[in-house]
Motif scaffolding. Sequence first.
Motif, PDB file in Angstrom:
ATOM      1  N   THR A   1     -50.570  24.391  89.367  1.00 54.17           N
ATOM      2  CA  THR A   1     -50.371  25.819  88.872  1.00 54.17           C
ATOM      3  C   THR A   1     -49.263  26.086  88.108  1.00 54.17           C
ATOM      4  O   THR A   1     -48.859  27.444  87.535  1.00 54.17           O
ATOM      5  N   VAL A   2     -48.291  25.021  87.742  1.00 54.63           N
ATOM      6  CA  VAL A   2     -47.202  25.331  86.924  1.00 54.63           C
ATOM      7  C   VAL A   2     -47.700  25.911  85.696  1.00 54.63           C
ATOM      8  O   VAL A   2     -48.669  25.117  85.069  1.00 54.63           O
ATOM      9  N   ALA A   3     -46.988  26.833  85.131  1.00 53.25           N
ATOM     10  CA  ALA A   3     -47.337  27.373  83.784  1.00 53.25           C
ATOM     11  C   ALA A   3     -46.955  26.467  82.657  1.00 53.25           C
ATOM     12  O   ALA A   3     -45.819  26.052  82.562  1.00 53.25           O
ATOM     13  N   ASN A   4     -47.893  26.415  81.505  1.00 51.76           N
ATOM     14  CA  ASN A   4     -47.389  25.568  80.510  1.00 51.76           C
ATOM     15  C   ASN A   4     -46.885  24.256  80.645  1.00 51.76           C
ATOM     16  O   ASN A   4     -45.864  23.757  80.465  1.00 51.76           O
ATOM     17  N   PRO A   5     -47.457  23.349  81.465  1.00 49.00           N
ATOM     18  CA  PRO A   5     -46.970  22.162  82.017  1.00 49.00           C
ATOM     19  C   PRO A   5     -46.303  21.355  80.770  1.00 49.00           C
ATOM     20  O   PRO A   5     -45.239  20.757  81.215  1.00 49.00           O
ATOM     21  N   LEU A   6     -46.893  20.996  79.794  1.00 47.15           N
ATOM     22  CA  LEU A   6     -46.265  20.420  78.447  1.00 47.15           C
ATOM     23  C   LEU A   6     -44.988  20.767  78.197  1.00 47.15           C
ATOM     24  O   LEU A   6     -43.970  20.204  78.102  1.00 47.15           O
ATOM     25  N   ASP A   7     -44.958  22.268  77.978  1.00 48.43           N
ATOM     26  CA  ASP A   7     -43.673  22.781  77.529  1.00 48.43           C
ATOM     27  C   ASP A   7     -42.767  22.863  78.423  1.00 48.43           C
ATOM     28  O   ASP A   7     -41.524  22.478  78.380  1.00 48.43           O
ATOM     29  N   THR A   8     -43.031  22.759  79.771  1.00 46.38           N
ATOM     30  CA  THR A   8     -42.252  22.795  81.007  1.00 46.38           C
ATOM     31  C   THR A   8     -41.496  21.359  80.991  1.00 46.38           C
ATOM     32  O   THR A   8     -40.392  21.143  81.019  1.00 46.38           O
ATOM     33  N   TRP A   9     -42.463  20.413  80.912  1.00 43.89           N
ATOM     34  CA  TRP A   9     -41.994  18.965  81.062  1.00 43.89           C
ATOM     35  C   TRP A   9     -41.178  18.649  79.768  1.00 43.89           C
ATOM     36  O   TRP A   9     -39.873  18.317  80.020  1.00 43.89           O
ATOM     37  N   SER A  10     -41.481  19.163  78.581  1.00 44.03           N
ATOM     38  CA  SER A  10     -40.529  18.767  77.272  1.00 44.03           C
ATOM     39  C   SER A  10     -39.286  19.347  77.390  1.00 44.03           C
ATOM     40  O   SER A  10     -38.496  18.802  77.141  1.00 44.03           O
ATOM     41  N   ARG A  11     -39.061  20.804  78.078  1.00 49.19           N
ATOM     42  CA  ARG A  11     -37.909  21.347  78.305  1.00 49.19           C
ATOM     43  C   ARG A  11     -37.037  20.634  79.299  1.00 49.19           C
ATOM     44  O   ARG A  11     -35.831  20.398  78.800  1.00 49.19           O
ATOM     45  N   GLU A  12     -37.587  19.879  80.319  1.00 46.08           N
ATOM     46  CA  GLU A  12     -36.896  19.237  81.272  1.00 46.08           C
ATOM     47  C   GLU A  12     -36.167  18.044  80.524  1.00 46.08           C
ATOM     48  O   GLU A  12     -35.174  17.720  80.837  1.00 46.08           O
ATOM     49  N   VAL A  13     -37.167  17.160  79.890  1.00 43.02           N
ATOM     50  CA  VAL A  13     -36.645  16.062  79.229  1.00 43.02           C
ATOM     51  C   VAL A  13     -35.523  16.336  78.036  1.00 43.02           C
ATOM     52  O   VAL A  13     -34.353  15.660  78.253  1.00 43.02           O
ATOM     53  N   ILE A  14     -35.842  17.050  77.183  1.00 42.04           N
ATOM     54  CA  ILE A  14     -34.973  17.418  76.095  1.00 42.04           C
ATOM     55  C   ILE A  14     -33.888  18.162  76.799  1.00 42.04           C
ATOM     56  O   ILE A  14     -32.536  17.803  76.049  1.00 42.04           O
ATOM     57  N   GLY A  15     -33.794  18.907  77.708  1.00 39.18           N
ATOM     58  CA  GLY A  15     -32.588  19.533  78.464  1.00 39.18           C
ATOM     59  C   GLY A  15     -31.795  18.684  79.076  1.00 39.18           C
ATOM     60  O   GLY A  15     -30.264  18.611  78.835  1.00 39.18           O
ATOM     61  N   ALA A  16     -32.328  17.483  79.566  1.00 42.41           N
ATOM     62  CA  ALA A  16     -31.310  16.537  80.230  1.00 42.41           C
ATOM     63  C   ALA A  16     -30.830  15.558  79.326  1.00 42.41           C
ATOM     64  O   ALA A  16     -29.524  15.300  79.638  1.00 42.41           O
ATOM     65  N   VAL A  17     -31.294  15.367  78.085  1.00 42.96           N
ATOM     66  CA  VAL A  17     -30.755  14.663  77.190  1.00 42.96           C
ATOM     67  C   VAL A  17     -29.741  15.602  76.428  1.00 42.96           C
ATOM     68  O   VAL A  17     -28.501  15.135  76.046  1.00 42.96           O
TER      69      VAL A  17
ATOM     70  N   PHE B   1     -57.118  18.579  76.111  1.00 43.68           N
ATOM     71  CA  PHE B   1     -55.948  19.479  76.842  1.00 43.68           C
ATOM     72  C   PHE B   1     -55.399  20.315  75.961  1.00 43.68           C
ATOM     73  O   PHE B   1     -55.233  21.654  76.507  1.00 43.68           O
ATOM     74  N   HIS B   2     -55.103  20.243  74.691  1.00 45.20           N
ATOM     75  CA  HIS B   2     -54.489  21.344  73.771  1.00 45.20           C
ATOM     76  C   HIS B   2     -55.572  22.240  73.631  1.00 45.20           C
ATOM     77  O   HIS B   2     -55.126  23.525  73.330  1.00 45.20           O
ATOM     78  N   MET B   3     -56.683  21.882  73.448  1.00 49.12           N
ATOM     79  CA  MET B   3     -57.931  22.845  73.139  1.00 49.12           C
ATOM     80  C   MET B   3     -57.984  23.976  74.433  1.00 49.12           C
ATOM     81  O   MET B   3     -58.139  25.068  73.955  1.00 49.12           O
ATOM     82  N   ALA B   4     -57.826  23.078  75.429  1.00 52.89           N
ATOM     83  CA  ALA B   4     -58.024  24.232  76.735  1.00 52.89           C
ATOM     84  C   ALA B   4     -56.930  25.145  76.672  1.00 52.89           C
ATOM     85  O   ALA B   4     -57.075  26.329  76.956  1.00 52.89           O
ATOM     86  N   ALA B   5     -55.680  24.749  76.158  1.00 57.74           N
ATOM     87  CA  ALA B   5     -54.417  25.732  76.260  1.00 57.74           C
ATOM     88  C   ALA B   5     -54.549  26.661  75.252  1.00 57.74           C
ATOM     89  O   ALA B   5     -54.343  27.728  75.422  1.00 57.74           O
ATOM     90  N   PHE B   6     -55.309  26.317  74.194  1.00 53.05           N
ATOM     91  CA  PHE B   6     -55.180  27.263  72.992  1.00 53.05           C
ATOM     92  C   PHE B   6     -56.436  28.317  73.463  1.00 53.05           C
ATOM     93  O   PHE B   6     -56.243  29.490  73.057  1.00 53.05           O
ATOM     94  N   ALA B   7     -57.422  28.001  73.913  1.00 59.75           N
ATOM     95  CA  ALA B   7     -58.437  28.749  74.255  1.00 59.75           C
ATOM     96  C   ALA B   7     -58.184  29.698  75.681  1.00 59.75           C
ATOM     97  O   ALA B   7     -59.100  30.507  76.099  1.00 59.75           O
ATOM     98  N   GLY B   8     -57.388  28.902  76.367  1.00 63.60           N
ATOM     99  CA  GLY B   8     -57.063  30.005  77.761  1.00 63.60           C
ATOM    100  C   GLY B   8     -58.073  29.561  78.698  1.00 63.60           C
ATOM    101  O   GLY B   8     -58.235  30.343  79.586  1.00 63.60           O
ATOM    102  N   LEU B   9     -58.666  28.302  78.865  1.00 64.94           N
ATOM    103  CA  LEU B   9     -59.619  27.618  79.714  1.00 64.94           C
ATOM    104  C   LEU B   9     -58.959  27.114  80.839  1.00 64.94           C
ATOM    105  O   LEU B   9     -58.039  26.525  80.842  1.00 64.94           O
TER     106      LEU B   9
END
Length: 229
Positions: free
Chosen positions: A70-86, A221-229
């Motif tokens: 149920t984590v919201a915007n998982p790809l953004d969340t993961w990217s933030r974690e990785v880039i934040g750590a670096v 995955f990206h299309m589902a995020a775009f369409a809110g599916l």
Amino acid sequence: MILERSMIEDIAAALSTHGFILRGGFNFATSDPPPSGPSGAAARSVLLVGQAGAAPWPHFLRWRESQLQTVANPLDTWSREVIGAVANDFGARPVSPSDKPYLPFQQWAVRAEGLRPSPLGILMHPQFGLWHAYRGALLFEDEIELPEPRDVIHLCDACVDKPCLKSCPVDAYSADGFAHETCLAHVRGQSGAPCRTGGCLDRNACPYGTAYRYPPEVQAFHMAAFAGL
């Protein structure tokens, strides 16, 4: 102080363990309104972080297996974690394209890599075509040592047929721009199944950078995020 290329190489190596790459950078000019750096003082430089093809996908999937679905915007969340750590390891402030107020990532990307938009609005890369993305940036309060900028071929100039404007069944892209609501309704509807499972037909029609094309599951995955599916 100037950040040397050896440090930039170390940053690139740290990002590569997650499938990310550095996407160029630049030093802010005195006339620029720069964002703040890690201490709150004005940033002096920026390095863009992104991807070519779907290289981060397996790293993202391994992370997602350990997270609540149920984590919201998982790809953004993961990217933030990785880039934040670096960023933390190298004394930078991490920022994301989805941060509000929005930062001018598209303008930064054009400035950093010399790219120009395709008819779809996605920046056309001479090697990756349309199959690349920017996931974040690192802001520093020191200048960075960068190679001399080079001229970049804009592949769209040599593309006469423009198949990217002829493959969408609802003509979502045209000289008038992107018909967002028309595209959204199509993707969500019964006739939009090919787009939902295999990605944007216009984007897939582009003849450039096909070796970097996202696999169908990534595009879905990206299309589902775009369409809110």
